[in-house]
Scaffold this active site. Structure first.
Site, PDB file in Angstrom:
ATOM      1  N   HIS A 140     -19.112  15.476  -5.750  1.00 13.57           N
ATOM      2  CA  HIS A 140     -19.243  14.378  -6.694  1.00 13.57           C
ATOM      3  C   HIS A 140     -18.376  13.265  -6.111  1.00 13.57           C
ATOM      4  O   HIS A 140     -17.157  13.447  -5.985  1.00 13.57           O
ATOM      5  CB  HIS A 140     -18.718  14.773  -8.070  1.00 13.57           C
ATOM      6  CG  HIS A 140     -19.618  15.692  -8.831  1.00 13.57           C
ATOM      7  ND1 HIS A 140     -19.928  16.954  -8.399  1.00 13.57           N
ATOM      8  CD2 HIS A 140     -20.285  15.501  -9.998  1.00 13.57           C
ATOM      9  CE1 HIS A 140     -20.749  17.507  -9.282  1.00 13.57           C
ATOM     10  NE2 HIS A 140     -20.991  16.656 -10.256  1.00 13.57           N
ATOM     11  N   GLU A 194     -18.239   8.632  -8.614  1.00 12.34           N
ATOM     12  CA  GLU A 194     -19.022   8.501  -9.850  1.00 12.34           C
ATOM     13  C   GLU A 194     -18.224   7.609 -10.782  1.00 12.34           C
ATOM     14  O   GLU A 194     -17.534   8.065 -11.691  1.00 12.34           O
ATOM     15  CB  GLU A 194     -19.289   9.870 -10.490  1.00 12.34           C
ATOM     16  CG  GLU A 194     -20.279   9.758 -11.664  1.00 12.34           C
ATOM     17  CD  GLU A 194     -20.568  11.092 -12.328  1.00 12.34           C
ATOM     18  OE1 GLU A 194     -19.936  12.097 -11.975  1.00 12.34           O
ATOM     19  OE2 GLU A 194     -21.437  11.115 -13.227  1.00 12.34           O
ATOM     20  N   ASP A 225     -28.982  16.730 -12.725  1.00 13.32           N
ATOM     21  CA  ASP A 225     -27.570  16.749 -13.077  1.00 13.32           C
ATOM     22  C   ASP A 225     -27.300  17.502 -14.384  1.00 13.32           C
ATOM     23  O   ASP A 225     -26.563  18.474 -14.389  1.00 13.32           O
ATOM     24  CB  ASP A 225     -27.009  15.317 -13.141  1.00 13.32           C
ATOM     25  CG  ASP A 225     -25.491  15.269 -13.040  1.00 13.32           C
ATOM     26  OD1 ASP A 225     -24.865  16.327 -12.893  1.00 13.32           O
ATOM     27  OD2 ASP A 225     -24.928  14.158 -13.103  1.00 13.32           O
ATOM     28  N   GLN A 266     -13.949  20.733 -11.093  1.00 15.65           N
ATOM     29  CA  GLN A 266     -14.223  19.656 -12.059  1.00 15.65           C
ATOM     30  C   GLN A 266     -12.981  18.805 -12.373  1.00 15.65           C
ATOM     31  O   GLN A 266     -13.081  17.593 -12.532  1.00 15.65           O
ATOM     32  CB  GLN A 266     -14.769  20.267 -13.361  1.00 15.65           C
ATOM     33  CG  GLN A 266     -14.894  19.305 -14.543  1.00 15.65           C
ATOM     34  CD  GLN A 266     -16.078  18.386 -14.440  1.00 15.65           C
ATOM     35  OE1 GLN A 266     -17.216  18.808 -14.596  1.00 15.65           O
ATOM     36  NE2 GLN A 266     -15.826  17.109 -14.175  1.00 15.65           N
ATOM     37  N   HIS A 282     -25.915  21.312 -13.131  1.00 24.35           N
ATOM     38  CA  HIS A 282     -24.764  22.058 -13.660  1.00 24.35           C
ATOM     39  C   HIS A 282     -25.276  23.153 -14.585  1.00 24.35           C
ATOM     40  O   HIS A 282     -25.424  22.949 -15.782  1.00 24.35           O
ATOM     41  CB  HIS A 282     -23.805  21.127 -14.402  1.00 24.35           C
ATOM     42  CG  HIS A 282     -23.157  20.118 -13.514  1.00 24.35           C
ATOM     43  ND1 HIS A 282     -21.905  20.295 -12.965  1.00 24.35           N
ATOM     44  CD2 HIS A 282     -23.608  18.928 -13.037  1.00 24.35           C
ATOM     45  CE1 HIS A 282     -21.606  19.254 -12.196  1.00 24.35           C
ATOM     46  NE2 HIS A 282     -22.623  18.400 -12.217  1.00 24.35           N
ATOM     47  N   HIS A 339     -29.090  18.617  -7.511  1.00 24.05           N
ATOM     48  CA  HIS A 339     -27.805  18.428  -8.213  1.00 24.05           C
ATOM     49  C   HIS A 339     -27.930  18.805  -9.684  1.00 24.05           C
ATOM     50  O   HIS A 339     -28.548  18.102 -10.476  1.00 24.05           O
ATOM     51  CB  HIS A 339     -27.332  16.967  -8.098  1.00 24.05           C
ATOM     52  CG  HIS A 339     -25.935  16.776  -8.605  1.00 24.05           C
ATOM     53  ND1 HIS A 339     -24.873  16.502  -7.776  1.00 24.05           N
ATOM     54  CD2 HIS A 339     -25.413  16.857  -9.852  1.00 24.05           C
ATOM     55  CE1 HIS A 339     -23.760  16.413  -8.495  1.00 24.05           C
ATOM     56  NE2 HIS A 339     -24.075  16.631  -9.768  1.00 24.05           N
TER      57      HIS A 339
HETATM   58 ZN   LIG Z   1     -22.806  16.501 -11.440  1.00 28.92          ZN
END
Ligand SMILES: [Zn+2]
Length: 424
Positions: free
Chosen positions: A209, A212, A308, A151, A58, A56
């Site tokens: 995701h 979270e 992440d 996102q 970005h 995971h």
């Molecule tokens: Zn993430």
């Protein structure tokens, strides 16, 4: 043989093993192999592991720390807002340059496979184009798997679903989502249904995701498990973060875990990020926020740890070191038993490799000769020391080397050198 590595320890506990490598693959593994090789490498009783895998990340946001400003509150929501401010200013070249720089760091750390989410909410799909280009360029030395990540919410943001499908058509491999960021719980559940049905129709994996949040009522993982089961997506669906599970009612979780197991859903915790972003609305006591890792494992659900973020709107630190990630995960989850510590090592190696569906991964005959020689004797020592990577190999070729960690002492009647391993 091209290479033979002598006297290595393996993560499964085998000691004094030789590893023979030919044509980029592992040809043999065993004690004192009677073989000649063009190059011999003495592991000296150190651990040889298959490479680290980050399930995971970005890569479109990494190394953008401070652009256009830093995250003052340190919260997830300010990070998302900040990323929204940065997006219109992004150029493809800057995205590519930063991602390539991070991949260099990754290789130096023995991290040779990354699943990266890529934001698809910008109609230009600049980041998608940039990361597809990065994927092509790093392919000889690093496996990059991309997730189409809406996102700003696949239902909440205009064009997000269309853009997600465009990204998949361009070559992005995994379907992402963010149900807890949709406007309502009902729209979050609807987004999970739409995305899972699209993935099933296209024969793709799913990695959302999911929850979270510190809100114990954020239960999209239940919906994700339900659709995974209904659509026969067993083993292909992953819930990332799942932090709300930290705050959920215990009775509810006792029903949820078997549902996840039945649906073949994988879990990814992101310890560095969860421990810093969650619990921000708490005073004291302050929740840790990370999902229930030991309980998920005990229920038979694969759990990987992801990095992440590294130096981006959500996190100001990091260097691509999956041992640092495992170290934090171990502490936050209080996984201090011997078996539990080894589980933390698996959470940054074999488990994410299985979640990504990597082929030929492992230290066994027939596998790719992709490996890392650590400056430590075993997985627990590797985590304790965040051990250096003496050598990183991809397809039988050395792609990174680091000297062994050792300090020179200037003390009377003491040794000249110290390292941090007992008995050395
Ligand atoms: Zn993430």
């Amino acid at each position: 043989m091209d290479v033979v590595i002598r006297n290595a320890n393996l993560a499964d506990g085998q000691q004094g093993v030789d590893i023979a490598i030919e044509h980029g693959r592992i040809a043999a593994v065993g004690p004192r192999l009677p073989l000649q090789a063009a190059r011999e490498i003495d592991a000296g009783g150190d651990l040889v592991s298959p490479p680290f895998v980050d399930a995971h990340f970005h890569l479109d946001a990494t190394l953008s720390y401070g652009l256009p400003r830093v995250n003052a509150s340190g919260t997830l929501l300010e990070g998302i807002a900040l990323w929204g401010e940065l997006k219109p200013q992004l150029t493809q070249q800057a995205l590519i340059d930063r991602a390539l720089q991070y991949c260099d760091w990754a290789v130096a750390r023995g991290l040779l496979a990354i699943r990266s989410h890529v934001d698809v909410c910008d109609d230009r799909l600049l980041a998608v184009e940039a990361l597809l280009e990065v994927k092509r360029r790093v392919a000889p030395y690093l496996d990059l798997q991309l997730v189409a990540f809406p996102q700003d919410g696949v239902l909440r943001a205009p064009h997000a679903l269309i853009n997600l499908k465009r990204a998949i058509a361009m070559g992005v491999e995994v379907v992402g989502g963010i149900p807890h960021f949709e406007r309502t719980m009902a729209e979050g559940a609807e987004s999970v249904r739409i995305l899972c049905e699209f993935a099933a129709d296209q024969g793709l994996m799913v990695d959302m995701h999911c929850d979270e949040s510190d809100d114990p009522m954020s239960r999209h993982i239940e919906t994700l498990a339900c659709h995974s089961n209904r659509l026969g997506l067993h083993g292909r669906v992953t819930g990332s973060h799942l932090t709300s599970m930290h705050s959920m009612d215990n009775y509810y979780v006792s029903k949820l875990l078997p549902l996840m197991r039945e649906a073949g859903v994988n879990a990814i915790a992101n310890p560095l990020i969860n421990i810093t972003l969650q619990g921000r609305h708490d005073s004291y006591p302050k929740r840790r926020g990370m999902t229930r890792v030991p309980e998920l494992l005990a229920a038979g659900i694969p759990v990987a740890f992801g990095h992440d973020c590294v130096m981006d709107p959500w996190y100001s630190l990091g260097s691509g070191d999956m041992l640092e990630v495992a170290h934090m995960g171990l502490h936050v989850a209080q996984m201090t038993g011997q078996q539990a510590m080894r589980d933390c090592f698996r959470a940054v190696t074999t488990t994410p490799a299985a979640i990504l569906g990597l082929r030929g991964y492992g230290i066994a005959p027939g596998c790719h000769a992709d490996l890392v020689l650590l400056d430590a004797a075993d997985p627990v020592e590797a985590i304790r020391l965040r051990a250096g990577r003496r050598l990183v190999m991809r397809r039988g070729k050395i792609v990174a080397e680091s000297p062994r960690a050792q300090a020179r002492l200037h003390l009377p009647q003491r040794p000249e050198h110290v390292d941090f391993r007992l008995g050395r």
